[in-house]
Every structure is written in C-alpha cells, then in structure tokens.
Enzyme design. Structure first.
Site: not given
Length: 717
Positions: A164, A248, A283, A323, A336, A338, A396
């Site tokens: 990253k 970040e 996420n 993304e 990022e 993918n 969830f």
C-alpha cells in the site's frame, strides 16, 4: 494423503454414463447465457487460446471461470482440499487435483501443491480468481520459471500495487489523487499512536499487504490506535502472512467507488465505468451496484482517466480495479488497486456487455483489446447482493456453519444471475469465506434492478445455515438506500443499535397471517382426511371452516377461515382476504400466491409442528406465528415460559472458530469491557470482552482450541 487426479475424459471412457450424471456441469446463470449479455466482444472461436488452464481457487469464482473457459473451448483443472472434495467446482471442471488439508495455508495457499498440480496436469496457464494466491508475486514468478502463463498482471504490477505504501507513491507519480498519510511502516503500537496523533484522528490503520477488508481498523483515539494495531496486525498475519501496518487519514462519510480497468500487453488500456461499493460491514462489501447514483459524467470520466493513467504508468495488463474514496463534494482519492478479478465483477459485465474472464484469458494469451473506450456504454443498472452464511443480528453478520439441506436459487426470475459455488447438500465450514452466492439482478433502471432484487431475495430458499438475506432485503427497501443517499457509514447510521429484523406494518402483517392460517387449514384438512403414512381415508366429512386465534409478538389476533369454490376466505381482525387453495402446497417451502387474486405474495414456510407453531419467512425476515383453535388457545396462557438466564458473567463463543489468544487465567480479577480472549473464524478476529466485573471462575479454552457457536469459554464468579 498422496495427491491424485480425477480426469473426466478417462472416466467417460471407462465408466458407464450413469455414473457420470452427477458430474454434469450447469451454468451458474442459465438465463444470462440464453439472453447472451456478453455482446460487446463475443467469443471468437477462430481466435487462438489456451488448451488447458488450472484454476487456483475454489467456490463460486472457480465455477465462474470454468463457465467462460468452456464457452471458449478451454479445458479446466480444479484444485481442492479435503473440505472441498465434493464441492461444485470440482464436479464442473474437466479434471480435479487434490492439494491437501482443509486449512487454506496447507492447500489453496500452498504454492508447492499448486505448482505440482500444474506440472502433473500439464496446464498451460493458471487463473487465480481472487484471494488466496491471486496477488502473490512469488507465485507468479515460479509459474513463469516453469513456462506457465499467469492469467493476470506482471510481477512488477502485483508488487507495486500489493504494497500500500508503494502503490500510493506510484499513484501520486501517475497523477492520481491520494489520501494524506504516513509514508512508512508502523513499528509497534506506541509508534502507531504517535503517527496517529501527528496525522490527526480519525485515522485508518490497515495492513500494507491487505485487501478484502482484512486487517483494517478505524481509530478515533489513542486506545483505539493501540487495540486496532494489535488486532489488525494479527488479522493481517493470518490472512496474508504479512503483519506490516500503515496509517493514513480517515475520510468521514465517504463513498467507496471503484473503477474497472482492462489493459493488454500492447499498451492499450480502457476503463469500464464504476461500481458503487459503499455499503460495507467491517470494511467488507455487502451490496454493490453499477453504475453509481452519485457520480456525474464529468467525475466518472475524471476517475476513469486517472485509473487508466495509473494502468499505463505500471505497464499494467489484465483486469484490475482502482478503488477510490469519494467525499460529499465528489472529490476522490486513490485507496488501492486490486490486481485481480473483483468479487463484484458481474455487475460491470451486466451493464457493459463485457465478459471480464474472457478478456483476462485473451490478454494472457497475448491478444490486443478489441474494445475501444468509445465502445463502452452504460446499459441499464445492476445490483449485487452478497448472500453470506452469517447471522445479521450479531454485529451485522458473524459467520454461520452447517450443511445446506435445502437450497434453491431464484434463477427462474427475469434479470437474475446467481454466481455460486455451492448446491443442495454443500457444507459451509469455518475454513473459508462464508459466501453462499452473489445474487446479481439487472434491469433497465435502478428501480427495476431493486424490484428484481427484492423478488429474488423473497424466493431464495436456504436451509441449514443462518444467512444475511433479512438484512439485504431490508436495505433494499430502506429510504436512504432507495434515494441513493449512502456512504461507508450507512449500516452504522441506519442500524445504529444493530439490525433487529424487519418491522411489519399491519397491512403486510395481515397478508402474511392470511396465508399462514390458510396453511393451517390445509394441514388440518389433510390430517382429518388421511392418517400419516399410508393414504388411508379416516373421515368422510371435511371441515369447511375454522375459528382460530393467532399469536404473534405478544398479540392475540382472532381469525376465521372457510373454504369455498377453490379459495380460502380468511378474516384476520377486521380485514378480509381470498387465497387460492391450489397455491397452498404443504410440500413446498415457498408459497407463491396472490391476495384477492391481484397482489402477489411470496412466503416461505421454514418449519411447522403439530402444536400449531409456524416459522414463516416473509419479506426476508423470519417470524414465529402460533395458530390455535379457539378452545386450545384458552389453555396456552397457563403454560409457564422458561426464565431468562443471566449471561453477563459468561463469555460465549459468538460463532464457530479457533481461539487465537487467551489473556486471563482462573483467579484473575477482570473488569467490565476487558478483553479475555480472541476468537478467529474465516480469517476474522473477534475480541471477546467480559460483560461484568468479577473473578475468573471457569476457563474452558486454550490457544489453538476449536470452539462451536454459544460454547461457554469463560465464566466469572
């Protein structure tokens, strides 16, 4: 156990055809194939391609790749672990190769086993799907050393985007907007706190080698930063074998919007518009749609051009996804890239007419893109619901395991595509991601795509595991979602106290109860006519009316049912309904009928017993409905209910999993909210805390132990 190979060609030669019937493969989306939505660049049978490829993956993505490969005339090799020996992807492929134990680290992540399978089967290329080895540069390097083609990007692209920190530097160099953050790796929890303070809370702590939402935590204060660093680094090591972390700035209320790109080995690159992926938990994406209701044409074009610019900076080829986080003013920032096929790729395929797997195989073979940027349009709307084996009422969705004893996909409905790697009888285990299916519904407009999604979820039959359809179904009808007013905080903001199930208005509740009492009447008629077992008539006179009491949510509702001229005439409270008798089938879990001959209703009968207790699934949620005759109802209230057990001093396993760490022992004094242990399931870390202050009295666990759902782990005195 020694590796071995199942070859369908040899089986067909030496075994009777009858024995092969169970190996027949069917497309995961038959209606899709009949409609032929892959229209922008159809398969050219005269174009050169691979003779045989190996799919280094499992489940639905392996099945998806097999489908396109077959249409292209490519033979396929599946790999499988002990847990997957009877899985759908194994039966669909032309050959299957055993690669080891159930644990992914010993099978699907075992490069030596995959490379052995490639060598033995003489596969010319390997498609990695997503997850596992799909973004492992070392694996690609080893394939190249064996002269085997990797159906994906180059080692340099994977390396550059896989880290990253490096990906952020490359993106900035390519002129892509980036998020402010620390340009380096975090050493430990103290260093994490220091950097977080310098950047300014809130911050995002995430794995440098991460992806798929694993190893990510939001920190809003020093304590969050310490805890987040610890749990995220553990999760990252478990998922990727790499515990390096970075920090970040966290952007409040953003949308998560990604751009699908395609690049070939000749320097050509295009973008296939966007996917909106903002509805997430932990996420990880829950519902995706294409296109995004938020983007205007100017922002879409700018994001697409930046994604292509990054692609060309890397010399990127194959399918990939860039993304972005997009704020409320449509400012967008690189998140990022993918370097693989995304889970949600089908919605892009639906609105563009491009088969992304076909394009990946063409590009890997060295062909140029036939598609130009001006060819790419947005045709209609597509929504993907990720159907998971998990309990949506627990944070969830904590994973659920079990065997699917009844499983039916709603593929007979128009505009519905089901990408799944399971079938009736399949087992959902603790070893892999709990996804059951990607339910993709598409239409001319967003409203039509939503309507089709709702209808499909109502007719999706899953028995044997807990699943998240109640949550998915509720989201699709929720006001903010329908308006398109969503962000990555959507679930927290809309379901602040957690998901509690759908709350029925009286009109809908009475419709459900009208069908429920019709079921009771049908069941009672059958019992009066015949003995269970042999069809021996025991009564000549059939009851033609019932006086009933329906108990639901602590409410007693009077009901009357009579049968006349092929209908059940039902009165619930002060409302009248007419239900067609032939629609009520006790042998079917799904009841499709019309209220008063006009309004369609879908109801699932989850269970029923001889005491009038029904479990009804309506509008995605399960309801307990008790139906009694009036004389019986008089005595029900005298039955005592079981007292509730106080579990505040007990720590129970929220799901099946493995104990990763234990931070207390018998005799320790602990306080409310203190972490006592960490349980991991399907690569997700769960910190188990105590609900009260006390002393540890019972310790039933140790590190490495496997536990089941609701097992007693620790008890306080």
């Amino acid at each position: 156990m020694a590796s071995y190979l199942i070859n369908r060609v040899l089986l067909e030669r030496y075994l009777p055809k009858l024995a092969l019937q169970g190996l027949a493969s069917t497309c995961s989306c038959p209606r899709l194939e009949k409609r032929g939505i892959y229209t922008l660049d159809p398969i050219d049978k005269d174009e050169s391609t691979f003779n045989k490829i190996l799919i280094a993956n499992r489940g639905e993505i392996a099945c998806r790749i097999i489908d396109t490969s077959k249409r292209m005339g490519i033979q396929t090799v599946a790999v499988y672990s002990v847990a997957d020996r009877q899985s759908k992807h194994v039966s669909k492929a032309d050959e299957a190769f055993f690669i080891g134990p159930a644990a992914a680290s010993e099978s699907y992540l075992n490069m030596d086993k995959i490379l052995e399978a490639v060598k033995v089967t003489r596969a010319e290329a390997v498609h990695p799907g997503y997850g596992f080895l799909s973004e492992n540069a070392q694996f690609v390097q080893k394939l190249e050393e064996q002269g085997v083609c990797f159906v994906g990007p180059s080692v340099d692209s994977i390396t550059g985007m896989g880290d990253k920190l490096e990906s952020k530097r490359l993106a900035a160099r390519a002129g892509v907007n980036t998020i402010p953050g620390y340009d380096g790796l975090i050493k430990d929890a103290d260093h994490c706190v220091q950097i977080s303070r310098e950047i300014g809370y809130p911050v995002m702590i995430k794995a440098s080698a991460g992806g798929g939402g694993k190893g990510m935590r939001i920190a809003r204060n020093d304590q969050d930063a310490r805890t987040g660093f610890k749990l995220s680094s553990q999760e990252a090591m478990s998922s990727f074998g790499d515990s390096r972390m970075l920090v970040e700035k966290f952007i409040e209320n953003p949308r998560h919007i990604e751009i699908q790109i395609l690049g070939d080995k000749h320097g050509n690159a295009i973008y296939l518009n966007e996917r909106e992926c903002s509805i997430q938990r932990r996420n990880q994406k829950v519902i995706e749609e294409a296109p995004s209701v938020f983007l205007d044409e100017e922002t879409r074009k700018a994001m697409g051009e930046q994604a292509v610019r990054l692609c060309k900076e890397l010399g990127y080829y194959s399918a990939g996804t860039v993304e972005f986080l997009v704020d409320e003013n449509r400012n967008f920032y690189f998140l990022e890239m993918n370097t693989r096929l995304q889970v949600e790729h089908p919605i892009t395929e639906c609105i563009t007419g491009v088969d992304l797997v076909q394009q990946m195989l063409r590009i890997a073979k060295g062909h140029k893109l036939n598609i130009k940027q001006e060819d790419v349009k947005i045709n209609g709307w597509a929504i993907e619901n990720r159907v998971y084996a998990e309990d949506p009422y627990k944070n969830f969705g904590l994973p659920s395991v079990g065997r699917l004893y009844t499983y039916r996909e709603p593929t007979s409905l128009p505009g519905v595509r089901c990408d799944s790697g399971i079938e009736e009888g399949s087992e959902i285990s603790i070893f892999y991601d709990p996804m059951i299916c990607k339910l993709v519904c598409y239409g001319k407009t967003r409203d039509e795509a939503i309507e089709r999604s709702i209808a499909a979820l109502d007719q999706y039959i899953i028995r044997g595991v807990t699943h998240n359809i109640p949550l998915l179904r509720d989201i699709l009808t929720e006001k903010r979602f329908v308006e398109g007013s969503i962000s990555t905080n959507y679930l927290k903001e809309v379901y602040g106290d957690g998901f509690e199930g759908r709350k029925l208005v009286d009109a809908d509740k009475y419709k459900m109860l009208a069908v429920s009492v019709s079921l009771f009447a049908k069941w009672d008629t059958r019992n009066r006519l015949f003995l269970n077992g042999p069809r021996i008539r025991i009564h000549e006179k059939i009851r033609d009316s019932w006086d009933l009491v329906v108990k639901m949510d602590e409410e007693n509702i009077p009901a009357k049912v009579s049968q006349t001229n092929g209908f059940y005439d039902v009165r619930i409270g002060d409302q009248d309904f007419k239900i067609t008798k032939e629609d009520i089938n006790l042998a079917e879990p799904l009841i499709l009928t019309k209220i008063n001959g006009e309004e369609p209703v879908a109801i699932q009968l989850a269970s029923r017993n001889a005491h009038g207790e029904h479990q009804i699934i309506f509008q995605g949620t399960k309801y307990d409905v008790k139906i009694y005759t009036k004389p019986t109802a008089k005595y029900i209230d005298f039955i005592k209910t079981k007292p509730k057990i106080d579990v505040s001093k007990k720590v129970l396993a929220p799901m099946p999993g493995v104990v990763k760490s234990v931070s207390c022992k018998v005799g320790d004094k602990v306080v409310e909210g203190q972490e006592l242990c960490v349980v991991e399931a399907m690569k997700m870390q769960n910190s188990m805390t105590c609900g009260a202050t006390g002393i540890v009295k019972i310790m039933n666990i140790k590190e490495g132990q496997t536990v089941g759902e609701n097992d007693l782990l620790i008890e306080l005195e």
